[in-house]
Design a protein around this motif. Structure first.
Motif, PDB file in Angstrom:
ATOM      1  N   MET A   1      16.205 -60.506  33.694  1.00  0.00           N
ATOM      2  CA  MET A   1      17.065 -60.222  32.667  1.00  0.00           C
ATOM      3  C   MET A   1      16.907 -58.989  32.068  1.00  0.00           C
ATOM      4  N   MET A   2      17.715 -58.445  31.291  1.00  0.00           N
ATOM      5  CA  MET A   2      17.781 -56.993  30.721  1.00  0.00           C
ATOM      6  C   MET A   2      16.906 -57.167  29.519  1.00  0.00           C
ATOM      7  N   ARG A   3      15.950 -56.258  29.681  1.00  0.00           N
ATOM      8  CA  ARG A   3      15.115 -56.337  28.380  1.00  0.00           C
ATOM      9  C   ARG A   3      15.596 -55.627  27.159  1.00  0.00           C
ATOM     10  N   PHE A   4      16.335 -54.320  27.535  1.00  0.00           N
ATOM     11  CA  PHE A   4      16.858 -53.558  26.288  1.00  0.00           C
ATOM     12  C   PHE A   4      17.900 -52.650  26.885  1.00  0.00           C
ATOM     13  N   LEU A   5      18.885 -52.154  26.011  1.00  0.00           N
ATOM     14  CA  LEU A   5      20.070 -51.352  26.343  1.00  0.00           C
ATOM     15  C   LEU A   5      20.013 -50.218  25.436  1.00  0.00           C
ATOM     16  N   LEU A   6      19.840 -48.852  25.669  1.00  0.00           N
ATOM     17  CA  LEU A   6      19.991 -47.828  24.766  1.00  0.00           C
ATOM     18  C   LEU A   6      21.147 -47.160  25.366  1.00  0.00           C
ATOM     19  N   LEU A   7      21.697 -46.483  24.182  1.00  0.00           N
ATOM     20  CA  LEU A   7      22.760 -45.296  24.348  1.00  0.00           C
ATOM     21  C   LEU A   7      22.190 -44.394  23.629  1.00  0.00           C
ATOM     22  N   PHE A   8      22.236 -43.084  24.480  1.00  0.00           N
ATOM     23  CA  PHE A   8      21.602 -41.874  23.565  1.00  0.00           C
ATOM     24  C   PHE A   8      22.321 -40.807  24.341  1.00  0.00           C
ATOM     25  N   SER A   9      22.703 -39.779  23.209  1.00  0.00           N
ATOM     26  CA  SER A   9      23.196 -38.477  23.443  1.00  0.00           C
ATOM     27  C   SER A   9      22.513 -37.466  24.471  1.00  0.00           C
ATOM     28  N   ARG A  10      22.957 -36.429  24.695  1.00  0.00           N
ATOM     29  CA  ARG A  10      22.201 -35.416  25.739  1.00  0.00           C
ATOM     30  C   ARG A  10      21.178 -34.689  24.623  1.00  0.00           C
ATOM     31  N   GLN A  11      21.209 -34.793  23.396  1.00  0.00           N
ATOM     32  CA  GLN A  11      20.241 -34.333  22.492  1.00  0.00           C
ATOM     33  C   GLN A  11      18.983 -35.355  21.998  1.00  0.00           C
ATOM     34  N   GLY A  12      19.281 -36.490  22.844  1.00  0.00           N
ATOM     35  CA  GLY A  12      18.338 -37.624  22.431  1.00  0.00           C
ATOM     36  C   GLY A  12      18.590 -38.345  21.234  1.00  0.00           C
ATOM     37  N   LYS A  13      19.767 -38.286  20.733  1.00  0.00           N
ATOM     38  CA  LYS A  13      19.955 -39.092  19.494  1.00  0.00           C
ATOM     39  C   LYS A  13      20.657 -40.223  19.944  1.00  0.00           C
TER      40      LYS A  13
END
Lengths: 160, 638
Positions: free
Chosen positions: A1-13
């Motif tokens: 399964m997928m444990r987590f999904l993250l979206l972040f910008s190139r500055q790490g936000k």
């Protein structure tokens, strides 16, 4: 399964975080830090797969946003790439030429779309049209703010 | 102003903050306002306030005061409020919070709501953060939904059941009948959910696994339908019909076919068909092929099919897409033990991947290359590995050196090759080798008696070139101390001999002693080597004596102790100097390698001056060593 999904910008936000297993808040923050550090350090034409602890990390950059997911060791990395791509396509269909700003200012919508595509860390629907239609219908329901759910919509919109 | 715009307005203001402090200020004000609003009666803006709070939470600020608001909103009859309430619950609550118990009842009610979108919210939340108690409570409800609802709800109920089974494995039995009947559905979403559920059930319960082996033919039929079907616009991805479903079915087949001949036979043809017919020009097709290969290698497949699978991996190795090369190597790594010969055929391509730009690919290629080393290919493969070592990324160096040493130890075609290889590694990456390398190399050199001359010449040359690599310097010092006479003789068969005088050799050792780069342990080696040379040279014994006495007042306690002891050997026990004390004692070295690890330079107490000083060891703990050398019939140094 997928444990987590993250979206972040190139500055790490961080722009979106979805966790499919119960994790203490402090550890979530640590994982986000580790992921952003690891992924942002990758060179442009690198392989999209990483190893982190006992998880496989699959990430893909779309314009100014990084989509990064953590998977169990037995998952198929290539299909995970396709999963990320499918999510981006769904966002694109909904927002029309989606960009990072859309996701910043309409983050709840991004979550609602995700929740029609994945459930409990697994894919729930493999057809793009079905997901899109479900989101549209839910949005319609939401528009009718004043009425409790279950109200016959014909009484509210007599012409439709 | 419509409340939704207020949320976006807040986001705009926060983003406009120029400093962290300014942002904190804005957020504090907003949170205060939100708190106040939460305390008021229902005014139609609750959902928007919670949404604002969720945004603030994503920025990393505390938002626990919103937890009760989530509970309230979930209980609201309005859809927009429920929607945000459930979203908030998934973001702010987890099973460890007390508040999460409070929403169990709402979820229960909403699971039977007459709007499927409300049911959907409840199912999603349960699957995301349902605790074990909630799962136990609501499992019968989920089972009901699995059997009698529309496909939109069934697919979600299936994944909810998966979550329940993960939390409370015993409940697996409850869902088994429903899972079985779901396989007859045509809807892809439901089918996918059913396959995931069955996979989960089979992984947890061997009896269930046995039961589900009977559905292999059915699964094969479904797969055939997907593979052979014409273009289906709804599920098509780059020419593959529903690759997500195909991959899940293949994974389930893998579990069912493992260790079972009948099941494996039943899926053999299908796997061959998928392996041959799937177009792998895009990722979707490659994903299906990849899963097929994994299945073929894990079940009891025919040898022809296995060869086909390994060849697919070999083809993947040549793919332009780095991702595909990477997963090819991880797969080959899994089968390199069982299908060694098949993987060996692709050794050339694997070794080429050592030169790839990508660090992940390099790492995989290294692992695989090391696994492929054999007596047959050791010479050519080692050349490639040594080449790799000279340019490999720093994080891989330690692993590479230890891999090379292991391979060399197992398959060295000759002692000279072995010594050369180790020396090459020390010259290239001496700083990244394990501590045992030095004593191991010393032992190796000792046993290779015909090569002493060759080795000491090589090491002397290395020493005068560069004294920065501690491991190399230590071995070189030891060797010179031990076989210095061979060096001074100026003749050597295996390599061009150096023409050196005793002074040259002592110069080299003194340089090591005096250099800032030398670690305390290295200095120890150098001092002992100098001392040992006093028995092997004739003209410069006085020089040695003076070096030794200088170090008698060295700040380093370890060196001082040695120097003082050696000094005493010169003065009081000169007659013993030849007879045994400073002659090499290979048997000791072989038996007590740990004494050679003086890397920390810590002084080890010695029990006086009558004990012998074996080679490069740190000062011995007297008693132990005395026993072994009790015979004291060591001949004068060679």
């Amino acid at each position: 399964m997928m444990r987590f999904l993250l979206l972040f910008s190139r500055q790490g936000k961080l722009r979106l975080q979805k966790w499919f297993t119960p994790i203490p808040e402090r550890e979530k923050k640590k994982i986000v830090r580790d992921m952003t550090t690891m992924v942002l350090a990758r060179k442009p034409r690198s392989c999209n797969f990483l190893h982190w602890k006992d998880l496989k990390i699959v990430y893909k950059r779309y314009a100014s946003l990084y989509f990064c997911c953590g998977l169990d060791a037995e998952e198929n990395e290539l299909i995970a790439l396709e999963m990320l791509h499918r999510y981006v396509e769904l966002l694109d269909k909904y927002f029309g030429n989606v960009c990072e700003l859309d996701i910043i200012f309409n983050f709840e919508k991004a979550y609602f779309i995700l929740d029609e595509f994945l459930l409990g860390g697994e894919i729930q629907e493999t057809s793009k049209q079905v997901v899109s239609r479900a989101i549209e219908a839910s949005d319609m329901l939401q528009e009718v703010r004043c009425c409790p759910v279950g109200t016959d919509l014909r009484s509210v919109f007599p012409s439709s | 102003m419509s409340p939704s715009v207020r949320l976006q307005e807040m986001i705009r203001v926060i983003r406009g903050a120029r400093t962290q402090g300014e942002e904190r200020g804005v957020i504090q004000r907003e949170c205060a306002a939100i708190r106040a609003q939460f305390r008021q009666a229902d005014n139609g803006t609750r959902s928007h306030n919670l949404a604002k709070l969720l945004y603030v939470h994503m920025l990393g600020y505390p938002a626990h005061f919103g937890q009760m608001e989530c509970v309230r909103l979930i209980a609201s009859p309005r859809y927009n409020e429920k929607r945000v309430g459930y979203l908030g619950a998934m973001m702010l609550l987890d099973e460890k919070q007390d508040a999460s118990l409070l929403i169990t009842n709402s979820i229960k009610n909403d699971l039977s709501h007459n709007s499927q979108y409300v049911q959907s919210l409840a199912l999603c939340t349960l699957a995301c953060m349902g605790s074990a108690e909630m799962c136990r409570d609501l499992a019968p409800e989920i089972d009901r939904l699995l059997r009698a609802s529309n496909s939109y709800i069934k697919k979600k109920a299936a994944l909810c059941a998966v979550h329940i089974v993960r939390k409370v494995p015993d409940l697996g039995e409850l869902f088994t009948p429903a899972a079985r009947s779901l396989l007859c559905e045509k809807n892809h979403g439901v089918l996918h959910g059913a396959v995931v559920l069955i996979t989960e059930l089979c992984e947890r319960n061997p009896d269930t696994l046995e039961q589900f082996r009977k559905v292999v033919p059915e699964l094969v039929q479904i797969m055939k339908g997907l593979v052979m079907s014409g273009y289906s616009p709804e599920h098509n991805v780059a020419g593959i019909s529903d690759p997500f479903l195909q991959v899940r079915i293949l994974r389930l087949l893998r579990i069912l076919g493992r260790n079972n001949d009948t099941a494996s036979d039943a899926m053999n043809d299908l796997l061959a068909q998928v392996a041959t017919n799937t177009d792998s020009s895009k990722t979707a097709g490659s994903a299906v092929l990849y899963e097929t290969v994994l299945t073929v290698m894990d079940i009891k497949s025919e040898s022809g099919l296995r060869v086909l699978a390994v060849n697919i991996l070999g083809r993947f190795l040549l793919n332009n897409d780095r991702n595909i090369r990477y997963i090819s190597m991880t797969s080959l790594q899994k089968i390199v033990q069982t299908d060694h010969n098949a993987v060996q055929r692709h050794r050339g391509t694997i070794v080429d991947c050592l030169k790839d730009q990508d660090a992940s690919v390099k790492r995989r290629a290294l692992e695989l290359s090391l696994a492929l080393v054999s007596a047959v290919n050791i010479r050519s493969l080692m050349k490639e590995l040594l080449l790799f070592l000279s340019s490999c990324p720093p994080e891989l160096r330690a692993h590479t050196t230890s891999g090379i040493f292991n391979a060399a130890e197992r398959y060295a075609p000759s002692q000279r090759w072995h010594i050369d290889t180790i020396l090459h590694v020390l010259t290239t990456a001496g700083g990244d080798v394990r501590d045992e390398t030095v004593p191991n190399l010393i032992q190796l050199i000792t046993t290779a008696t015909e090569l002493h001359c060759y080795t000491v010449h090589k090491l002397y040359r290395a020493l005068i070139t560069d004294i920065s690599v501690q491991s190399l310097v230590q071995v070189a010092c030891w060797c010179i101390g031990e076989y210095g006479d061979l060096l001074l003789r100026g003749e050597c068969e295996e390599t061009e001999p150096v023409q050196v005088t005793e002074d040259d050799v002592l110069d080299a050792l003194e340089t090591v002693l005096q250099s800032h780069m030398s670690s305390p342990a290295t200095r120890g080696f150098a001092l002992t080597a100098t001392m040992k040379l006093s028995t092997r040279i004739t003209h410069n014994v006085d020089r040695i004596r003076s070096i030794v006495s200088i170090y008698g007042s060295c700040i380093d306690v370890e060196l001082q102790q040695r120097a003082v002891e050696y000094n005493a050997l010169f003065k009081k026990y000169d007659h013993m100097r030849y007879r045994g004390s400073v002659c090499g004692a290979p048997s000791v070295i072989a038996k007590l390698p740990e004494y050679l690890l003086g890397g920390s330079g810590e002084p080890v107490p010695s029990s006086g001056l009558s004990h012998t000083v074996p080679g490069p060891a740190t000062s011995t703990s007297g008693g132990d060593l005395l026993d072994l050398l009790g015979g004291l019939d060591v001949s004068p140094g060679e």
